[in-house]
Design an enzyme around this catalytic site. Structure first.
Site, short mmCIF file in Angstrom:
data_model
loop_
_atom_site.label_atom_id
_atom_site.label_comp_id
_atom_site.label_asym_id
_atom_site.label_seq_id
_atom_site.Cartn_x
_atom_site.Cartn_y
_atom_site.Cartn_z
N PRO A 1 -18.97 9.31 20.16
CA PRO A 1 -19.99 8.27 20.07
C PRO A 1 -19.78 7.12 21.06
O PRO A 1 -18.65 6.70 21.31
CB PRO A 1 -19.88 7.78 18.63
N ASN A 2 -20.89 6.68 21.60
CA ASN A 2 -20.98 5.53 22.50
C ASN A 2 -20.40 5.77 23.88
O ASN A 2 -20.52 4.90 24.75
CB ASN A 2 -20.35 4.27 21.87
N ALA B 1 -14.73 6.28 18.38
CA ALA B 1 -14.43 5.67 17.08
C ALA B 1 -14.06 6.70 16.01
O ALA B 1 -13.31 6.39 15.08
CB ALA B 1 -15.61 4.82 16.59
N ASN C 1 -12.18 12.97 23.82
CA ASN C 1 -12.22 11.53 23.60
C ASN C 1 -13.18 11.36 22.43
O ASN C 1 -14.40 11.39 22.60
CB ASN C 1 -12.72 10.77 24.82
N ARG D 1 -21.25 -0.47 28.67
CA ARG D 1 -20.59 -1.06 27.51
C ARG D 1 -19.22 -1.64 27.89
O ARG D 1 -18.38 -0.94 28.43
CB ARG D 1 -20.41 0.02 26.45
N ARG E 1 -7.77 0.35 15.46
CA ARG E 1 -7.75 1.39 16.51
C ARG E 1 -6.35 1.97 16.73
O ARG E 1 -6.20 2.94 17.47
CB ARG E 1 -8.26 0.82 17.83
N GLU F 1 -5.87 14.76 23.30
CA GLU F 1 -6.63 13.56 22.95
C GLU F 1 -6.51 12.54 24.07
O GLU F 1 -5.40 12.26 24.54
CB GLU F 1 -6.05 12.99 21.65
N TYR G 1 -13.79 -0.65 29.61
CA TYR G 1 -14.04 0.72 30.01
C TYR G 1 -14.37 0.91 31.49
O TYR G 1 -14.53 2.04 31.94
CB TYR G 1 -15.17 1.32 29.16
N HIS H 1 -8.06 8.62 25.66
CA HIS H 1 -8.81 7.37 25.49
C HIS H 1 -8.71 6.58 26.77
O HIS H 1 -7.62 6.52 27.37
CB HIS H 1 -8.25 6.54 24.32
N ARG I 1 -5.22 -2.71 21.23
CA ARG I 1 -6.50 -3.28 20.82
C ARG I 1 -6.46 -3.68 19.35
O ARG I 1 -5.40 -3.89 18.78
CB ARG I 1 -7.62 -2.27 21.12
#
Length: 146
Positions: A10-11, A77, A74, A18, A112, A99, A23, A101, A108
């Site tokens: 998501p996102n 959330a 990735n 964003r 998270r 995984e 990012y 990110h 953060r």
């Protein structure tokens, strides 16, 4: 040529727009193009999926066994709370998942810091911006060569 799957949750379709301070300004399409070229240089064929709908990603993970040699994910959330995603990854073992990110999730917000998918992935790479994906593909290639 072995096929690998790159999953974006998501996102991540909003990367480049964003929170550019977190990012960066590179779009997901540009990142995917770089990943594709890098994967090809390693003898891998990369395919991509991005969805803001958890069920779409779960279905793709279920379909991945037997179709792909490995997965770079990735989960956005969902990393921090989706036991459904964790269970889907576990269900398709021994398919290796790396995984990734873009941000350093451990530097953060507190929520998270914990990943519910890490225990079912072979490893986690975070904090290197879009380069995290390249490092993830390299790690997956190394795993597949063993």
């Amino acid at each position: 040529m072995k096929k690998i799957l790159i999953i974006n949750g998501p996102n991540l379709n909003m990367v480049g727009v964003r929170e550019p301070g977190v990012y960066g300004t590179e779009t997901l399409a540009t990142i995917c193009e770089r990943i594709k070229k890098y994967a090809e240089s390693l003898g891998l064929e990369a395919e991509f999926i991005q969805s803001n709908h958890e069920g779409v990603i779960l279905d793709k993970i279920h379909e991945a066994k037997g179709e792909y040699a490995g997965v770079v994910i990735n989960a956005g959330a969902w990393t921090h709370y989706s036991y459904a995603l964790r269970d889907a990854i576990a269900a398709v073992k021994p398919l290796p998942f790396v995984e990734v990110h873009m941000s350093n999730i451990h530097a953060r917000e507190e929520f998270r810091h914990h990943s519910v998918i890490s225990p079912v992935c072979v490893g986690q790479i975070c904090g290197f911006g879009s380069e995290s994906y390249i490092l993830g593909v390299q790690a997956l290639a190394d795993i597949l060569d063993k």
